[in-house]
Design a protein around this motif. Structure first.
Motif, short mmCIF file in Angstrom:
data_model
loop_
_atom_site.label_atom_id
_atom_site.label_comp_id
_atom_site.label_asym_id
_atom_site.label_seq_id
_atom_site.Cartn_x
_atom_site.Cartn_y
_atom_site.Cartn_z
N TYR A 39 -35.82 38.61 -33.07
CA TYR A 39 -36.79 38.45 -34.05
C TYR A 39 -37.31 37.10 -34.09
N ALA A 40 -36.34 36.13 -34.11
CA ALA A 40 -36.90 34.68 -33.92
C ALA A 40 -37.77 34.17 -33.06
N SER A 41 -37.74 34.91 -31.90
CA SER A 41 -38.59 34.67 -30.68
C SER A 41 -40.21 35.36 -30.85
N GLY A 42 -40.15 36.14 -31.95
CA GLY A 42 -41.56 36.46 -32.24
C GLY A 42 -42.37 37.48 -31.26
N LYS A 43 -41.34 38.02 -30.17
CA LYS A 43 -42.00 38.65 -29.22
C LYS A 43 -41.12 40.03 -28.95
N PRO A 44 -42.03 40.85 -28.13
CA PRO A 44 -41.40 42.40 -27.92
C PRO A 44 -40.00 42.05 -27.10
N SER A 45 -38.96 42.48 -27.66
CA SER A 45 -37.51 42.18 -27.19
C SER A 45 -36.89 43.28 -26.55
N ILE A 46 -36.02 43.31 -25.67
CA ILE A 46 -35.03 44.50 -25.47
C ILE A 46 -33.67 43.63 -25.66
N ILE A 47 -32.67 44.54 -26.36
CA ILE A 47 -31.24 44.12 -26.68
C ILE A 47 -30.52 45.23 -25.67
N ASN A 48 -30.10 45.08 -24.68
CA ASN A 48 -29.32 45.89 -23.76
C ASN A 48 -27.75 46.08 -24.07
N VAL A 49 -27.60 47.07 -24.75
CA VAL A 49 -26.05 47.11 -25.25
C VAL A 49 -25.22 48.12 -24.39
N GLU A 50 -24.26 47.68 -23.69
CA GLU A 50 -23.34 48.52 -23.02
C GLU A 50 -22.45 49.19 -23.99
N VAL A 51 -22.52 50.54 -23.86
CA VAL A 51 -21.56 51.72 -24.65
C VAL A 51 -20.74 52.34 -23.89
N HIS A 52 -19.70 53.01 -24.38
CA HIS A 52 -18.80 53.78 -23.52
C HIS A 52 -19.70 55.25 -23.17
N ASP A 53 -19.14 55.89 -21.92
CA ASP A 53 -19.75 57.07 -21.62
C ASP A 53 -19.32 58.42 -21.65
N GLU A 54 -18.27 58.16 -22.59
CA GLU A 54 -17.24 59.28 -22.93
C GLU A 54 -16.92 59.93 -24.34
N TYR A 55 -17.92 59.36 -25.23
CA TYR A 55 -17.77 59.84 -26.63
C TYR A 55 -19.14 60.56 -27.07
N PRO A 56 -19.29 61.86 -26.89
CA PRO A 56 -20.39 62.68 -27.49
C PRO A 56 -20.42 62.56 -28.89
N CYS A 57 -21.49 62.75 -29.59
CA CYS A 57 -21.61 62.82 -30.72
C CYS A 57 -21.52 64.28 -31.14
N PRO A 58 -21.20 64.53 -32.50
CA PRO A 58 -20.83 65.98 -32.83
C PRO A 58 -21.81 67.02 -32.32
N PHE A 59 -23.07 66.57 -32.56
CA PHE A 59 -24.32 67.72 -32.07
C PHE A 59 -24.00 67.72 -30.54
N THR A 60 -23.74 66.79 -29.79
CA THR A 60 -23.52 67.16 -28.23
C THR A 60 -22.39 67.85 -27.97
N ARG A 61 -21.34 67.39 -28.63
CA ARG A 61 -20.19 68.11 -28.48
C ARG A 61 -20.27 69.88 -28.88
N ALA A 62 -20.77 70.00 -29.91
CA ALA A 62 -21.16 71.30 -30.27
C ALA A 62 -21.88 72.14 -29.30
N TYR A 63 -22.99 71.26 -28.67
CA TYR A 63 -23.94 71.90 -27.79
C TYR A 63 -23.09 72.16 -26.58
N GLY A 64 -22.16 71.37 -25.94
CA GLY A 64 -21.26 71.57 -25.04
C GLY A 64 -20.28 72.59 -25.02
N CYS A 65 -20.04 73.04 -26.04
CA CYS A 65 -19.00 74.06 -26.44
C CYS A 65 -19.75 75.26 -26.81
N GLY A 66 -20.87 75.46 -26.66
CA GLY A 66 -21.94 76.53 -26.81
C GLY A 66 -22.04 77.01 -28.26
N GLY A 67 -22.11 75.66 -29.25
CA GLY A 67 -22.10 76.00 -30.57
C GLY A 67 -23.82 75.93 -30.99
#
Length: 557
Positions: free
Chosen positions: A529-557
């Motif tokens: 924000y201080a840069s005043g420019k369009p910015s990208i914050i690239n955050v590494e997150v884990h790849d094995e924790y689906p949200c409840p919506f995705t979990r239900a979708y994957g389980c056929g819910g």
């Protein structure tokens, strides 16, 4: 003498248009020059479809139509997905395009393609302009239809010889007083019945739908009604913040309360999958429905209309409130409010567990969203928020509180990922406030060069990418749904490990940062924000924790 492009610009100015989104093309340059002459900002994007998304978000966040101008054939065809998204979301987008000259069809001329009939199938109304003098008439009608009781996109196609044709300006008639801001009020008899049903209810809920933003006059009555009887409110995506700040408890607990509601008042709600079609387990199957909608065809769709009222959201709420106040004093049902809060907490428990999940590396994807939500609630309460992606969309939607109308936007019933950069540009033009774009590493790739557009037009957009190095929703759902296949290896669902998207910012002289520590997310956003420019914050997150919506979708819910 005046040409057709200048007439288009004057007509747009007459309709209150402040900017258009476009990519240049020889056939539409008269219109672009005309906009410059009329003081209409020309936001030149890098892809026509992103321009449609921008116009769409602008419309959803302001309630005013957004305008896109494209060149002949390829430019028109590039807009198809964006127009479909606007149609599904009931978003008033005006698409104006050039075409080959009248008389040149079927001659083998360059760009001779029937775009008119292709677009016609995907919009509320379409027209081809056959006379230069009639351009203001067509523009006026386009705006009137786009803002119908169920809004949506419209299409105007103008042959190049009409666009460049000259007429005497004094011979042109510009429509005036051609639209009304009125919204319908309900049948008094039905208003009385609705008021009586709500007064007798033990566990009522109000549901506010997305298109309520187009009938929000008298909207203060929605909040007053909720507080007068102690009714929890559930506002769908675009309705969030329109009638009440989500710091207000009643505007934060309505969704969970639907499962035990005995009376449900719906204001401009499309009873689709987002409300489980009005059915259990999300909605109490024994509930009585008071359905309010300006379009009669939406009343009784998927759920029974025990009382159906043709009216706008604010107008009907005002009528019901006045009727109730004439009969009873304010009487909050504290026990129901407490129970609704319990139901909401229980419904959100899986999500809350994710937001509080600690001590894993890479961080849980929900923790990234939680930190962004914390930043916004602490430092960016007035920022605009754009949500994109699959899993990332679901996590951020529930991590953010909304405090004002038009503060948040996400894709509609089509589930169109990749809208983020376009929506972010529209959000900036809607409010000229900093924009927090939250997306996934898959979705951010659709229109990456629109960050260049943001830089050229001084749009302060800070993009946080929840980077799990995959098409997360699909890959995690497939792991649950098709384990025999995924054990053979993932196909078409994996992306390169931790691609360095933040380095793209160097292309447009923006700010970029890679974050792996959850505690560095908020400081990184502050630096961006201080840069005043369009910015990208690239955050590494884990790849094995689906949200409840995705979990239900994957389980056929």
């Amino acid at each position: 003498m005046i040409n057709g492009g200048s007439l288009f610009a004057k007509a747009l100015k007459n309709e209150g248009v402040e900017q258009i989104f476009t990519i240049c093309g020889g056939q539409i340059m008269p219109l672009i020059y005309g906009c410059r002459a009329e003081g209409i900002a020309v936001i030149d994007v890098r892809h026509e479809n992103a321009g449609v998304y921008a116009a769409d978000a602008y419309a959803r966040m302001t309630g005013k139509p957004g305008v896109v101008v494209t060149t002949v054939t390829p430019g028109v065809l590039q807009t198809m997905q964006g127009i479909a998204e606007a149609r599904a979301a009931n978003s008033p987008v005006i698409l104006i395009a050039g075409s080959i000259g009248l008389g040149d069809s079927d001659t083998g001329a360059e760009q001779d393609f029937d775009t008119y009939h292709i677009l016609k199938t995907n919009v509320l109304w379409s027209a081809r302009v056959y006379g230069t003098k009639r351009i203001p008439e067509y523009v006026s009608k386009a705006f009137r239809i786009a803002l119908d009781s169920i809004p949506g996109p419209v299409y105007l196609e103008c042959p190049v010889n009409i666009m460049k044709g000259n007429v005497e300006e004094k011979s042109v008639e510009f429509p005036s007083m051609s639209r009304t801001a009125a919204q319908p009020f309900g049948d008094p008899h039905l208003i009385c019945k609705a008021a009586d049903l709500l007064m007798k209810a033990e566990s009522p809920v109000i549901v506010v739908g997305d298109i309520s933003i187009y009938s929000k006059q008298y909207g203060e009555a929605v909040k007053e009604l909720a507080h007068y009887l102690g009714i929890p409110v559930f506002a769908t995506t675009m309705a969030r913040g329109t009638f009440g700040d989500e710091d207000d408890e009643l505007f934060a607990i309505g969704e969970g309360a639907l499962s035990e509601a005995d009376v449900i008042l719906t204001l401009c709600v499309n009873m689709n999958f987002r409300l489980n079609f009005g059915k259990a387990p999300m909605v109490n199957s024994n509930a009585k429905f008071i359905q309010v909608h300006p379009n009669i065809t939406k009343i009784g769709f998927n759920a029974p209309a025990h009382i159906g009222i043709v009216a706008g959201a604010g107008a009907c709420a005002k009528q019901i409130l006045e009727e109730i106040k004439s009969k009873v004093d304010a009487c909050k049902n504290v026990k129901w409010i407490e129970r609704a809060a319990e139901l909401h907490t229980a419904q959100r428990q899986e999500w809350t567990d994710g937001y509080q999940f600690k001590n894993i590396i890479p961080m849980h994807p929900a923790r990234c969203a939680e930190q962004v939500g914390k930043f916004l609630d602490t430092y960016g309460r007035d920022w605009s928020v754009v949500c994109d992606g699959g899993d990332s969309y679901e996590w951020i939607m529930r991590a953010v509180k909304v405090h004002r109308p038009g503060q948040i936007v996400g894709y509609g019933a089509n589930g169109t990922i990749g809208t983020g950069q376009g929506f972010a540009m529209g959000a900036w033009m809607a409010h000229k406030k900093p924009v927090l774009l939250y997306t996934g590493d898959g979705s951010v790739g659709f229109y990456a060069m629109e960050f260049d557009t943001m830089e050229r037009h001084d749009m302060q957009v800070i993009c946080v990418i929840a980077n799990d190095s995959q098409w997360g929703m699909v890959k995690m759902a497939e792991t649950l749904r098709n384990p025999a296949e995924t054990k053979k290896g993932y196909i078409a669902t994996a992306l390169p490990y931790l691609r360095q998207y933040q380095k793209l910012s160097e292309v447009w002289n923006g700010y970029g940062e890679l974050v792996k520590d959850v505690n560095e997310i908020i400081p990184a956003i502050k630096r961006a924000y201080a840069s005043g420019k369009p910015s990208i914050i690239n955050v590494e997150v884990h790849d094995e924790y689906p949200c409840p919506f995705t979990r239900a979708y994957g389980c056929g819910g």
